[in-house]
Motif scaffolding. Sequence first.
Motif, PDB file in Angstrom:
ATOM      1  N   UNK A   1      -8.324  87.791  97.369  1.00  0.00           N
ATOM      2  CA  UNK A   1      -8.152  88.098  95.954  1.00  0.00           C
ATOM      3  C   UNK A   1      -6.769  87.632  95.488  1.00  0.00           C
ATOM      4  N   UNK A   2      -6.686  86.931  94.371  1.00  0.00           N
ATOM      5  CA  UNK A   2      -5.360  86.510  93.881  1.00  0.00           C
ATOM      6  C   UNK A   2      -4.464  87.723  93.667  1.00  0.00           C
ATOM      7  N   UNK A   3      -3.257  87.637  94.165  1.00  0.00           N
ATOM      8  CA  UNK A   3      -2.318  88.751  94.058  1.00  0.00           C
ATOM      9  C   UNK A   3      -1.758  88.854  92.644  1.00  0.00           C
ATOM     10  N   UNK A   4      -1.212  90.031  92.342  1.00  0.00           N
ATOM     11  CA  UNK A   4      -0.509  90.210  91.074  1.00  0.00           C
ATOM     12  C   UNK A   4       0.673  89.240  91.009  1.00  0.00           C
ATOM     13  N   UNK A   5       1.109  88.953  89.795  1.00  0.00           N
ATOM     14  CA  UNK A   5       2.145  87.932  89.628  1.00  0.00           C
ATOM     15  C   UNK A   5       3.369  88.193  90.506  1.00  0.00           C
ATOM     16  N   UNK A   6       3.826  89.439  90.550  1.00  0.00           N
ATOM     17  CA  UNK A   6       5.030  89.743  91.321  1.00  0.00           C
ATOM     18  C   UNK A   6       4.806  89.666  92.831  1.00  0.00           C
ATOM     19  N   UNK A   7       3.516  89.574  93.250  1.00  0.00           N
ATOM     20  CA  UNK A   7       3.205  89.516  94.682  1.00  0.00           C
ATOM     21  C   UNK A   7       2.751  88.129  95.116  1.00  0.00           C
ATOM     22  N   UNK A   8       2.704  87.179  94.173  1.00  0.00           N
ATOM     23  CA  UNK A   8       2.151  85.862  94.497  1.00  0.00           C
ATOM     24  C   UNK A   8       3.018  85.089  95.483  1.00  0.00           C
ATOM     25  N   UNK A   9       4.323  85.238  95.399  1.00  0.00           N
ATOM     26  CA  UNK A   9       5.194  84.536  96.346  1.00  0.00           C
ATOM     27  C   UNK A   9       4.947  85.030  97.768  1.00  0.00           C
ATOM     28  N   UNK A  10       4.799  86.336  97.913  1.00  0.00           N
ATOM     29  CA  UNK A  10       4.516  86.897  99.233  1.00  0.00           C
ATOM     30  C   UNK A  10       3.165  86.415  99.749  1.00  0.00           C
ATOM     31  N   UNK A  11       2.172  86.302  98.866  1.00  0.00           N
ATOM     32  CA  UNK A  11       0.859  85.834  99.284  1.00  0.00           C
ATOM     33  C   UNK A  11       0.905  84.368  99.732  1.00  0.00           C
ATOM     34  N   UNK A  12       1.646  83.531  99.014  1.00  0.00           N
ATOM     35  CA  UNK A  12       1.778  82.130  99.429  1.00  0.00           C
ATOM     36  C   UNK A  12       2.417  82.036 100.809  1.00  0.00           C
ATOM     37  N   UNK A  13       3.427  82.871 101.068  1.00  0.00           N
ATOM     38  CA  UNK A  13       4.070  82.868 102.376  1.00  0.00           C
ATOM     39  C   UNK A  13       3.090  83.305 103.465  1.00  0.00           C
ATOM     40  N   UNK A  14       2.243  84.275 103.145  1.00  0.00           N
ATOM     41  CA  UNK A  14       1.221  84.714 104.110  1.00  0.00           C
ATOM     42  C   UNK A  14       0.296  83.568 104.486  1.00  0.00           C
ATOM     43  N   UNK A  15      -0.149  82.820 103.494  1.00  0.00           N
ATOM     44  CA  UNK A  15      -1.055  81.712 103.769  1.00  0.00           C
ATOM     45  C   UNK A  15      -0.382  80.645 104.634  1.00  0.00           C
ATOM     46  N   UNK A  16       0.872  80.376 104.336  1.00  0.00           N
ATOM     47  CA  UNK A  16       1.595  79.376 105.137  1.00  0.00           C
ATOM     48  C   UNK A  16       1.696  79.816 106.594  1.00  0.00           C
ATOM     49  N   UNK A  17       2.008  81.092 106.795  1.00  0.00           N
ATOM     50  CA  UNK A  17       2.152  81.578 108.166  1.00  0.00           C
ATOM     51  C   UNK A  17       0.797  81.663 108.877  1.00  0.00           C
ATOM     52  N   UNK A  18      -0.235  82.060 108.146  1.00  0.00           N
ATOM     53  CA  UNK A  18      -1.570  82.094 108.743  1.00  0.00           C
ATOM     54  C   UNK A  18      -1.981  80.704 109.213  1.00  0.00           C
ATOM     55  N   UNK A  19      -1.762  79.705 108.368  1.00  0.00           N
ATOM     56  CA  UNK A  19      -2.151  78.353 108.751  1.00  0.00           C
ATOM     57  C   UNK A  19      -1.311  77.849 109.916  1.00  0.00           C
ATOM     58  N   UNK A  20      -0.031  78.160 109.913  1.00  0.00           N
ATOM     59  CA  UNK A  20       0.839  77.704 110.995  1.00  0.00           C
ATOM     60  C   UNK A  20       0.464  78.367 112.321  1.00  0.00           C
ATOM     61  N   UNK A  21       0.108  79.647 112.266  1.00  0.00           N
ATOM     62  CA  UNK A  21      -0.149  80.385 113.511  1.00  0.00           C
ATOM     63  C   UNK A  21      -1.564  80.192 114.023  1.00  0.00           C
ATOM     64  N   UNK A  22      -2.543  80.145 113.102  1.00  0.00           N
ATOM     65  CA  UNK A  22      -3.942  80.071 113.533  1.00  0.00           C
ATOM     66  C   UNK A  22      -4.597  78.725 113.231  1.00  0.00           C
ATOM     67  N   UNK A  23      -3.878  77.861 112.502  1.00  0.00           N
ATOM     68  CA  UNK A  23      -4.419  76.536 112.227  1.00  0.00           C
ATOM     69  C   UNK A  23      -5.568  76.524 111.245  1.00  0.00           C
ATOM     70  N   UNK A  24      -5.681  77.548 110.413  1.00  0.00           N
ATOM     71  CA  UNK A  24      -6.795  77.649 109.469  1.00  0.00           C
ATOM     72  C   UNK A  24      -6.244  77.829 108.068  1.00  0.00           C
ATOM     73  N   UNK A  25      -6.572  76.931 107.138  1.00  0.00           N
ATOM     74  CA  UNK A  25      -6.084  77.079 105.763  1.00  0.00           C
ATOM     75  C   UNK A  25      -6.849  78.164 105.025  1.00  0.00           C
ATOM     76  N   UNK A  26      -6.176  78.815 104.087  1.00  0.00           N
ATOM     77  CA  UNK A  26      -6.786  79.847 103.263  1.00  0.00           C
ATOM     78  C   UNK A  26      -6.116  79.801 101.910  1.00  0.00           C
TER      79      UNK A  26
END
Length: 418
Positions: free
Chosen positions: A69-94
């Motif tokens: 689910x798209x995060x609230x505006x103030x949480x979007x930066x944190x969500x983008x960082x989560x996706x970057x780390x997920x892809x780096x650690x598990x090799x799966x884009x989201x």
Amino acid sequence: MLWILIAGCARPVYYGWEASSNGATTGGDIARLYFDRNGNLYPGADAFLAVDNKRLAKAGADLQDYYQLPAARKEQAAQRLEYERLQAHYGVPLTPSNPADTSVNYPAWRRLQEAMLTQFIARFNQHLRTSRPEVLVVLVHGFNNEVGATRWYPALQREIRTNQFKGRRVQFLEVYWDGRTASGVGLLRIWKQAQATMYPVGLGLRRVLASLDPATPLYLFGHSTGAPLLSVALWNSTSVLGNAKGPRLRNQTYRALVKQPEYATPHAAQVRVAFVAPAMPSLHFMDFAHRTDATGKLFTQAAPDGYQRFVVGQNRHDIATGKGPLSATAFGSTTLGVRKAEYCGDGTTPPRIGVVPLLRQAGSRADTYLFNFTPGMAAAGKRPGHGILEFMADPVTFDHLLDAWLTAKPVAGADACP
């Protein structure tokens, strides 16, 4: 009085901060797995990616909604960082999008979950090959466990290390799952929610257990609703559902999923199971012989297996499985926790046909033992007790149960059937 007992709301259990420190670690003699209410794994601690419990609450305690689910505006930066780390650690884009769009988002989410599961299994198997424990002990709690409140895990581990496996190598796998929680006035209200959750979590645990080296002795301990969760994981426990379709996972029912190759049942060469205060009927054992091989084929008779022993611990004054002033069959049957006939069998039709006769009908050679904690717990001032620490207040019977479950010692203190 009855209205007070069933009033109140169930609350999810959020493992965000705890899983970020302990999840999917495999370096020591204790490994830990964390599941949400839909059987989704939390990221491993080595991903350095904490799930924010406040955001998870907004997502209804569902990790897929939390991430997609798209995060609230103030949480979007944190969500983008989560996706970057997920892809780096598990090799799966989201990417953030609406999880309701199952044609695109559900497959992406499943790929991420597969990557998490595959990584943990590979690392855990490597750890087991390197450390070479004598046994793997899997611990599964029941419902109504707040974060950090599963105090019986370390207490039981100390008991096992001190007595049954003193000076010997044993590996523990602690399972944490969102079985819901509530205050005293809401306990009965969440039984069905916990029962629904145990199916997707059981299937998630099944995939872990089925992927282990079959030569590793597998000893499983389930408390309360952790007992039927293990039944769901170990065999295709569908009879207890009756005519109901059962909970859904991956947009399919439990009945359909257990026929798929990826949900092949575990096949360890040596399996022993302990159920203490089991919040379930013996009807789960109706399906003991119903298991799935690696091709998705259903065994119609007892599959080749290493089941050696089942032990059951009852407190017949248990206020939780006995449900206080209500029937033990109210809000879902929990009779195995309180009734001897539910273990031994009483010659009647389901649901009280008994663990012992059902295992015999399935052709199982597993030994079975029943331990009655009722007198010892009452003497210790724990008459209505349900928790493992309360069962441990009867140390003599508890030691007999652990010996029967874990060792080759002559069994002592078991309650004989008629």
